[in-house]
Write an enzyme that holds these catalytic residues in place. Structure first.
Site, PDB file in Angstrom:
ATOM      1  N   LEU A 497      64.059  75.558  12.070  1.00  0.00           N
ATOM      2  CA  LEU A 497      62.723  75.436  12.655  1.00  0.00           C
ATOM      3  C   LEU A 497      61.906  74.362  11.964  1.00  0.00           C
ATOM      4  O   LEU A 497      60.967  73.822  12.516  1.00  0.00           O
ATOM      5  CB  LEU A 497      61.983  76.777  12.566  1.00  0.00           C
ATOM      6  CG  LEU A 497      62.575  77.887  13.439  1.00  0.00           C
ATOM      7  CD1 LEU A 497      61.912  79.218  13.122  1.00  0.00           C
ATOM      8  CD2 LEU A 497      62.424  77.570  14.917  1.00  0.00           C
ATOM      9  N   GLY A 498      62.281  74.081  10.744  1.00  0.00           N
ATOM     10  CA  GLY A 498      61.538  73.047  10.042  1.00  0.00           C
ATOM     11  C   GLY A 498      61.922  73.010   8.586  1.00  0.00           C
ATOM     12  O   GLY A 498      62.665  73.855   8.106  1.00  0.00           O
ATOM     13  N   VAL A 505      63.226  76.575   7.060  1.00  0.00           N
ATOM     14  CA  VAL A 505      63.005  77.798   7.828  1.00  0.00           C
ATOM     15  C   VAL A 505      63.945  77.840   9.020  1.00  0.00           C
ATOM     16  O   VAL A 505      64.158  76.836   9.693  1.00  0.00           O
ATOM     17  CB  VAL A 505      61.559  77.868   8.329  1.00  0.00           C
ATOM     18  CG1 VAL A 505      61.334  79.169   9.055  1.00  0.00           C
ATOM     19  CG2 VAL A 505      60.612  77.715   7.190  1.00  0.00           C
ATOM     20  N   LYS A 520      63.108  82.104   5.594  1.00  0.00           N
ATOM     21  CA  LYS A 520      62.763  80.930   4.800  1.00  0.00           C
ATOM     22  C   LYS A 520      63.693  80.839   3.597  1.00  0.00           C
ATOM     23  O   LYS A 520      63.710  81.737   2.758  1.00  0.00           O
ATOM     24  CB  LYS A 520      61.320  81.084   4.336  1.00  0.00           C
ATOM     25  CG  LYS A 520      60.816  79.991   3.425  1.00  0.00           C
ATOM     26  CD  LYS A 520      59.358  80.236   3.114  1.00  0.00           C
ATOM     27  CE  LYS A 520      58.699  79.004   2.523  1.00  0.00           C
ATOM     28  NZ  LYS A 520      57.248  79.153   2.498  1.00  0.00           N
ATOM     29  N   ASP A 615      47.837  75.915  -2.650  1.00  0.00           N
ATOM     30  CA  ASP A 615      48.245  74.953  -1.622  1.00  0.00           C
ATOM     31  C   ASP A 615      47.616  75.306  -0.270  1.00  0.00           C
ATOM     32  O   ASP A 615      48.309  75.491   0.713  1.00  0.00           O
ATOM     33  CB  ASP A 615      49.770  74.889  -1.529  1.00  0.00           C
ATOM     34  CG  ASP A 615      50.251  73.671  -0.740  1.00  0.00           C
ATOM     35  OD1 ASP A 615      49.416  72.769  -0.465  1.00  0.00           O
ATOM     36  OD2 ASP A 615      51.435  73.618  -0.383  1.00  0.00           O
TER      37      ASP A 615
END
Ligand SMILES: *[C@@H]1O[C@H](CO)[C@@H](O)[C@H](O)[C@H]1NC(C)=O
Ligand SMILES: *[C@@H]1O[C@H](CO)[C@@H](O)[C@H](O)[C@H]1NC(C)=O
Ligand SMILES: *[C@@H]1O[C@H](CO)[C@@H](O)[C@H](O)[C@H]1NC(C)=O
Ligand SMILES: *[C@@H]1O[C@H](CO)[C@@H](O)[C@H](O)[C@H]1NC(C)=O
Ligand SMILES: *[C@@H]1O[C@H](CO)[C@@H](O)[C@H](O)[C@H]1NC(C)=O
Ligand SMILES: *[C@@H]1O[C@H](CO)[C@@H](O)[C@H](O)[C@H]1NC(C)=O
Ligand SMILES: *[C@@H]1O[C@H](CO)[C@@H](O)[C@H](O)[C@H]1NC(C)=O
Ligand SMILES: *[C@@H]1O[C@H](CO)[C@@H](O)[C@H](O)[C@H]1NC(C)=O
Ligand SMILES: *[C@@H]1O[C@H](CO)[C@@H](O)[C@H](O)[C@H]1NC(C)=O
Length: 776
Positions: A497-498, A505, A520, A615
């Protein structure tokens, strides 16, 4: 023309008593709603007679000489409206609307009345033949006082039901016999616990009166005529055609209003008894509490409750399903305690225990069949029965309201539940993973889900849908997964997914339920040791808040480290904020900002172990199906290695969002998060990225542009083409500028930030964010 007349009249106000014979209404006169409906005072400013109320008419006194017809007194205010064929007759006994059954008095005089007069002071008076007053409206106030009118000892004003309905509402203001002027809800005894306003003049002797001067001066006089307390200071203009009135409004606040006849103006507020509209007790009905949002009161239900009548805040809330195991002998329910932070309530505990541990308080209530809620303040556990009353948000209190909530348990034999790798009946675990990350400079955010399906997940889902505030208190510790299980769920990590700086992920599906999930996989894990990793997982797993993405599971298999979070179907805040077609409206965006702040407040101040996110950026704020924002990736700062690709090693976070202290090698505190939140807030306000080089250079950096525009009074430049109320917009920008102060100590705490966003505190003018350091 009419208004010129009132002007002249207002000047003659003070002398009203002297001219009291001006309009002589003789006995035998009558009024009807349609013709000859009122008797006017000489100037035409005030009228006595019929005015429209609901689908009929009421009898009262109102300001007829101004455009905004204002009712100041109503006869028999709780009677139903009268029909248009009614006739009000002036007899020796007063004024009546005779029917076949009764004389139906609207005004009953104490002696034989021979004539009446509507005075220009707003007082309607009946006189006897000896010109003595036998009745006057000033002695029978409803919700309003006019200049020269007094509230005598023992008398009360009652608010109206609403601005349009003048029947008796739910608040009162009493001039007590002990000299104290106090506001209470209706139907309560005159005792301190119910009071929500007091002049603090108790004990100043009998027969203290509330007086109202022509200059808007409200003050208390004792029986010998000494001024013992100024409620308002007065000194407002009296000679320029200004009208004043004091009223206890339908919302429970009493206010001094002025009206400038010269300016054809509307009423303006000169003074209020309370700026916080949540102060009046009973504004929110039973089992609900008041939260001030942008200065407007908003009533919220207790966890597990829903509104009795949407749209009527005083109707209160009731349980959203019957869960009383004792009464129903329904063994298929269990209980949990829901927590509500920072609220105050009427305390009518039937038992108070000295306990310093919240869990003991929770346990004590769960084990007590009579206990439906408990208040815990760190030292005492005060058990309550329902209903709870007079609730309101109070950020200053440490009081935690614990509410017992019934949770229906799923029958053990439900065939729909599939248990991966377990023979044990009745439980399937669904894990949810949410995550976001950056790829190729442009940011992609991905969330996925693995679900932890406990036996009561049905109840959890149902309640979440009904009440967004709800969170099952029961801790579901993150479940440990075998690597092979995750492999199967993600079909061997097939669909990526990325990819982020330190993680990737993957999409997955729950075995059995086929719910979509994301897993993840962490790379560059700093916490190499298994114990260390698990410690951090436990910290993250213990944080439960509706504005945090929930960690539901993990996998720890040698170097293979994976996390599984809650699923969020609307992507990240970056996706919606920076995609023109998806941009939410202003109100919705402000709601999102407040919810994000709540999540950070929890991380910083309310959870067991303080968590600094390090973050914060829109890519790390995920949105669920109801567009409720949830913060993701919290707690990872400690788990992951600092990004080694940056020039300054040791800096965590993302350029454009990191606080200046990272670069100054100063200690990192929660204020670093406040800084990043400030940047995100500015992005939410303006719907653009903080750094956008496609814009002209002087506009490219949003935080610099915002402080520039703020200082130069050019906020319009920031608002774009969206219509936003100027004052609100400015307030939000001010919050943002306070958060991004270079000097960490100047930045507000998250608690303060939330109060400012909710509009419950004043926001001082922020200095230029970099002025502190440039001044040194
Ligand atoms: C008002 O009317 C009453 C009776 O109609 C009369 O007796 C009285 O003198 C009048 N008063 C004035 C001031 O005109
Ligand atoms: C209204 O009152 C005036 C005098 O006050 C009277 O002459 C007139 O007849 C009344 N009109 C009606 C419809 O009763
Ligand atoms: C007024 O009208 C209502 C119906 O509109 C009727 O029921 C009532 O009897 C009337 N009253 C009088 C006094 O005529
Ligand atoms: C207060 O007023 C009442 C009634 O007018 C009177 O009886 C009483 O003596 C007064 N008390 C004082 C302290 O003046
Ligand atoms: C009224 O107030 C004055 C000034 O505070 C005080 O001297 C006087 O005794 C008070 N009168 C009564 C009846 O309490
Ligand atoms: C109330 O205000 C007036 C001036 O308007 C002042 O003279 C008086 O002393 C004040 N009374 C009290 C009790 O403060
Ligand atoms: C006051 O305002 C109303 C409507 O807002 C208007 O009809 C009226 O003419 C105005 N009167 C004056 C004196 O300006
Ligand atoms: C709202 O609910 C309360 C209590 O149930 C009721 O007394 C009141 O009349 C309602 N108000 C409206 C406007 O319906
Ligand atoms: C509890 O669940 C069982 C089956 O699981 C059902 O037969 C029973 O009716 C339930 N009891 C109640 C009170 O709903």
């Amino acid at each position: 023309m009419a208004c010129m007349a009132c002007l002249l009249l207002a000047l003659a106000f003070v002398a009203a008593e002297a001219q009291q014979m001006q309009s002589n209404i003789s006995r035998g006169s009558s009024l009807t709603p349609t013709t000859n409906s009122t008797w006017l005072s000489r100037s035409g400013l005030y009228a006595f007679g019929f005015y429209r109320q609901g689908n009929g008419f009421a009898v009262g006194i109102f300001l007829a000489g101004i455009t905004e017809e204002t009712v100041v007194w109503t006869a028999n205010r709780d009677d139903p409206p009268v029909s248009k064929n009614a006739t009000l007759r002036f007899t020796g006994d007063g004024l009546a609307l005779p029917t076949a059954e009764s004389p139906n008095y609207f005004v009953k005089s104490s002696g034989s009345a021979s004539y009446a007069s509507m005075l220009d002071s707003g007082n309607f008076v009946l006189y006897n033949s000896g010109r003595e007053i036998v009745w006057q409206s000033f002695d029978h106030p409803t919700d309003t006082l006019l200049p020269s009118q007094r509230l005598l000892s023992g008398d009360e004003l009652f608010s109206a039901k609403s601005e349009a309905d003048h029947s008796t509402g739910i608040f009162r203001l009493k001039m007590q016999n002990d000299g104290n002027l106090v506001q209470y809800p209706v139907d309560t005894p005159d005792i301190g616990v119910y009071a929500f306003y007091a002049s603090s003049t108790g004990g100043k002797g009998e027969n203290v009166t509330l007086n109202f001067g022509a200059d808007g001066h409200l003050y208390l006089l004792n029986s010998t005529g000494s001024n013992i307390r100024n409620i308002t200071d007065g000194g407002f203009p009296t000679d320029e055609g200004k009208l004043y009135l004091m009223r206890i409004d339908a919302d429970g606040i009493f206010r001094l209003y002025s009206h400038d006849l010269k300016k054809n103006a509307t009423w303006s507020i000169e003074w209020v008894s309370s700026k916080d509209k949540c102060v009046p007790k009973g504004l929110c009905g039973l089992n609900s509490y008041c939260v001030s949002i942008d200065l407007q009161p908003d009533c919220r239900c207790l966890p597990g409750f829903e509104s009795v009548n949407q749209g009527n805040q005083t109707s209160g809330c009731e349980r959203n399903f019957v869960a009383d195991a004792c009464k129903n002998r329904n063994e298929n329910f269990t209980y949990t305690m829901e927590e509500l932070q920072s609220t105050t309530w009427e305390d009518v505990s039937y038992m108070s225990l000295r306990l310093s541990d919240k869990d003991d308080c929770i346990q004590g209530c769960l084990e007590d069949g009579n206990c439906e809620a408990a208040f815990f303040d760190g030292t005492n556990c005060r058990k309550q029965r329902l209903p709870l009353r007079y609730g309101r948000r109070d950020m200053g209190t440490s009081n935690i309201a614990l509410i017992k909530v019934g949770v229906p348990t799923k029958p053990d034999t439900d065939p729909r539940i599939v248990q991966p790798g377990s023979k044990k009946k009745g439980r399937t675990d669904i894990l949810i993973i949410g995550l976001s990350f950056t790829a190729f400079g442009s940011i992609l955010s991905v969330i996925s889900v693995i679900v932890l399906w406990k036996q009561n997940v049905w109840a959890y889902k149902r309640m979440s849908a009904v009440n967004g505030d709800l969170e099952l208190n029961e801790s579901v510790a993150p479940r440990r997964y075998a690597y092979e299980e995750l492999e199967k769920m993600t079909n061997n990590f097939e669909e990526e997914l990325g990819k982020g700086a330190s993680s990737t992920v993957y999409k997955g599906l729950i075995l059995g339920s086929q719910k979509p999930v994301a897993v993840k996989r962490l790379e560059k894990v700093a916490a190499e040791g298994e114990t260390e990793f698990q410690t951090e997982i436990r910290v993250i797993g213990r944080t439960h808040h509706k504005n945090l993405v929930r960690l539901l599971g993990y996998c720890l298999d040698g170097p293979k480290k994976l996390l599984v979070y809650e699923y969020m179907s609307n992507g990240s805040l970056a996706d919606v904020l920076f995609t023109r077609e998806r941009q939410p409206f202003w109100e919705e965006r402000m709601g999102i900002a407040r919810n994000i702040a709540r999540g950070f407040l929890y991380l910083h101040e309310e959870c067991d172990t303080q968590i600094i996110h390090c973050d914060i950026k829109p890519q790390n704020i995920l949105l669920d199906e109801f567009m409720c924002p949830k913060i993701s990736d919290f707690g990872l700062a400690k788990l992951l290695k600092a990004d080694q690709t940056r020039t300054t090693t040791g800096i965590r976070g993302t350029k454009g969002y990191v606080a200046p202290e990272w670069h100054r090698k100063m200690p990192i505190t929660v204020k670093a998060d406040v800084y990043s939140f400030g940047i995100v807030l500015l992005e939410i306000i303006c719907c653009r990225r903080n750094v956008d080089w496609s814009l002209p250079e002087e506009e490219a950096i949003l935080d610099e542009l915002a402080s520039h525009c703020f200082e130069n009074g050019e906020l319009g430049k920031l608002a774009g083409d969206e219509e936003i109320e100027r004052r609100q917009f400015e307030r939000m920008i001010k919050v943002g500028l306070w958060c991004i102060q270079d000097e960490p100590t100047l930045r507000p705490s998250m608690k303060k930030v939330l109060l400012m966003l909710e509009g419950t505190v004043d926001i001082p003018t922020p200095p230029n964010p970099s002025s502190f350091f440039s001044a040194i």
